[in-house]
Design a protein around this motif. Sequence first.
Motif, PDB file in Angstrom:
ATOM      1  N   ALA A 121     -20.614 -35.893  40.837  1.00  0.00           N
ATOM      2  CA  ALA A 121     -20.891 -37.318  41.063  1.00  0.00           C
ATOM      3  C   ALA A 121     -22.321 -37.654  40.642  1.00  0.00           C
ATOM      4  O   ALA A 121     -22.580 -38.710  40.042  1.00  0.00           O
ATOM      5  N   PHE A 122     -23.258 -36.764  40.951  1.00  0.00           N
ATOM      6  CA  PHE A 122     -24.653 -36.995  40.568  1.00  0.00           C
ATOM      7  C   PHE A 122     -24.779 -37.022  39.046  1.00  0.00           C
ATOM      8  O   PHE A 122     -25.444 -37.896  38.486  1.00  0.00           O
ATOM      9  N   ASN A 123     -24.135 -36.069  38.373  1.00  0.00           N
ATOM     10  CA  ASN A 123     -24.203 -36.008  36.913  1.00  0.00           C
ATOM     11  C   ASN A 123     -23.628 -37.257  36.260  1.00  0.00           C
ATOM     12  O   ASN A 123     -24.131 -37.713  35.232  1.00  0.00           O
ATOM     13  N   GLN A 124     -22.562 -37.801  36.858  1.00  0.00           N
ATOM     14  CA  GLN A 124     -21.959 -39.005  36.299  1.00  0.00           C
ATOM     15  C   GLN A 124     -22.868 -40.214  36.441  1.00  0.00           C
ATOM     16  O   GLN A 124     -22.898 -41.097  35.585  1.00  0.00           O
ATOM     17  N   LEU A 183     -28.884 -44.083  36.905  1.00  0.00           N
ATOM     18  CA  LEU A 183     -29.982 -44.008  37.875  1.00  0.00           C
ATOM     19  C   LEU A 183     -31.327 -43.914  37.147  1.00  0.00           C
ATOM     20  O   LEU A 183     -32.315 -44.526  37.557  1.00  0.00           O
ATOM     21  N   ARG A 184     -31.349 -43.161  36.066  1.00  0.00           N
ATOM     22  CA  ARG A 184     -32.587 -43.031  35.290  1.00  0.00           C
ATOM     23  C   ARG A 184     -32.996 -44.371  34.702  1.00  0.00           C
ATOM     24  O   ARG A 184     -34.169 -44.735  34.699  1.00  0.00           O
ATOM     25  N   GLN A 185     -32.032 -45.120  34.185  1.00  0.00           N
ATOM     26  CA  GLN A 185     -32.336 -46.450  33.628  1.00  0.00           C
ATOM     27  C   GLN A 185     -32.858 -47.394  34.711  1.00  0.00           C
ATOM     28  O   GLN A 185     -33.787 -48.170  34.472  1.00  0.00           O
ATOM     29  N   GLN A 202     -38.551 -39.584  35.515  1.00  0.00           N
ATOM     30  CA  GLN A 202     -38.272 -38.146  35.655  1.00  0.00           C
ATOM     31  C   GLN A 202     -38.507 -37.684  37.089  1.00  0.00           C
ATOM     32  O   GLN A 202     -37.692 -36.954  37.659  1.00  0.00           O
ATOM     33  N   GLU A 203     -39.623 -38.103  37.665  1.00  0.00           N
ATOM     34  CA  GLU A 203     -39.932 -37.720  39.057  1.00  0.00           C
ATOM     35  C   GLU A 203     -38.891 -38.287  40.015  1.00  0.00           C
ATOM     36  O   GLU A 203     -38.476 -37.616  40.959  1.00  0.00           O
ATOM     37  N   THR A 204     -38.450 -39.503  39.756  1.00  0.00           N
ATOM     38  CA  THR A 204     -37.410 -40.123  40.597  1.00  0.00           C
ATOM     39  C   THR A 204     -36.122 -39.316  40.541  1.00  0.00           C
ATOM     40  O   THR A 204     -35.487 -39.059  41.575  1.00  0.00           O
ATOM     41  N   MET A 205     -35.738 -38.888  39.337  1.00  0.00           N
ATOM     42  CA  MET A 205     -34.513 -38.108  39.199  1.00  0.00           C
ATOM     43  C   MET A 205     -34.627 -36.764  39.924  1.00  0.00           C
ATOM     44  O   MET A 205     -33.663 -36.302  40.556  1.00  0.00           O
ATOM     45  N   MET A 235     -32.356 -34.768  47.003  1.00  0.00           N
ATOM     46  CA  MET A 235     -31.742 -35.480  48.123  1.00  0.00           C
ATOM     47  C   MET A 235     -30.219 -35.572  48.010  1.00  0.00           C
ATOM     48  O   MET A 235     -29.575 -36.174  48.864  1.00  0.00           O
ATOM     49  N   ARG A 236     -29.629 -34.972  46.995  1.00  0.00           N
ATOM     50  CA  ARG A 236     -28.210 -35.196  46.719  1.00  0.00           C
ATOM     51  C   ARG A 236     -27.293 -34.847  47.888  1.00  0.00           C
ATOM     52  O   ARG A 236     -26.229 -35.432  48.023  1.00  0.00           O
TER      53      ARG A 236
END
Length: 167
Positions: free
Chosen positions: A5-8, A13-15, A36-39, A45-46
Motif C-alpha cells: 500500500a505504501f509503495n502504491q 505522497l512525494r508530489q 525525500q525526508e518526508t518520504m 511511520m508506516r
Amino acid sequence: MTIDAFNQQAADLRQLALKAAATAGADSDTAEDIAQETMLRLWQMRDDPRLYNPEGYASTIARHLAVNQLRRKSPLPLDERQATDLTVPSPLDLMLQREDERWLRQRIRNLPYTQHAILRLRQVEHRSNEEIAQILGIQTTSVNTLLARARRQLLNEIQQQRNKDRQ
C-alpha cells in the motif's frame, strides 16, 4: 499500512510533499530534499496506527520541514554599505559617470589606429590574436605588443586623471 500500500501511494505522497514544501517557500532543490525526508519519515511511520491519513501527514511534515529550513537560514545583515547599494544613484553620480564614460571613449578614440583597432577587435568582438593579425595584416606577436601598449596608455591616462581629480 502494508508495504504494498505504501509503495502504491509513494509517488503521490512525494508530489504532495514537494507541493507543500514549495508552497511554504522552499526553492526547488530544498523542496526535493524535504520531499525525500518526508518520504523517509512516512516510511518509518508506516506501521503506526495514527497514519490513517498519509496525504495529510505528508503535507504537514513537508510544510514543517520547509518552515524549519527557512528558520535556519540566518538573515543577511543590513549594514550601511548594503543600504546604499539598494538606493538609486543621485543625479550628480549619474552625471559624473556619463562624464567619465565620455572621457574614456575620447581617450580610446585618440589611440593610434592600429592600437584602437586591436583593442576593439579584442574587447568588443572577442577575436583571437590570430584573427586580429589576419584582419590587420600584421604578425601575431605584434598584436600582443600593440594591445599591451594600448592598455598601458589608457591605464596611465586614467591614473593621471585620478591624480588630477584628487588635487
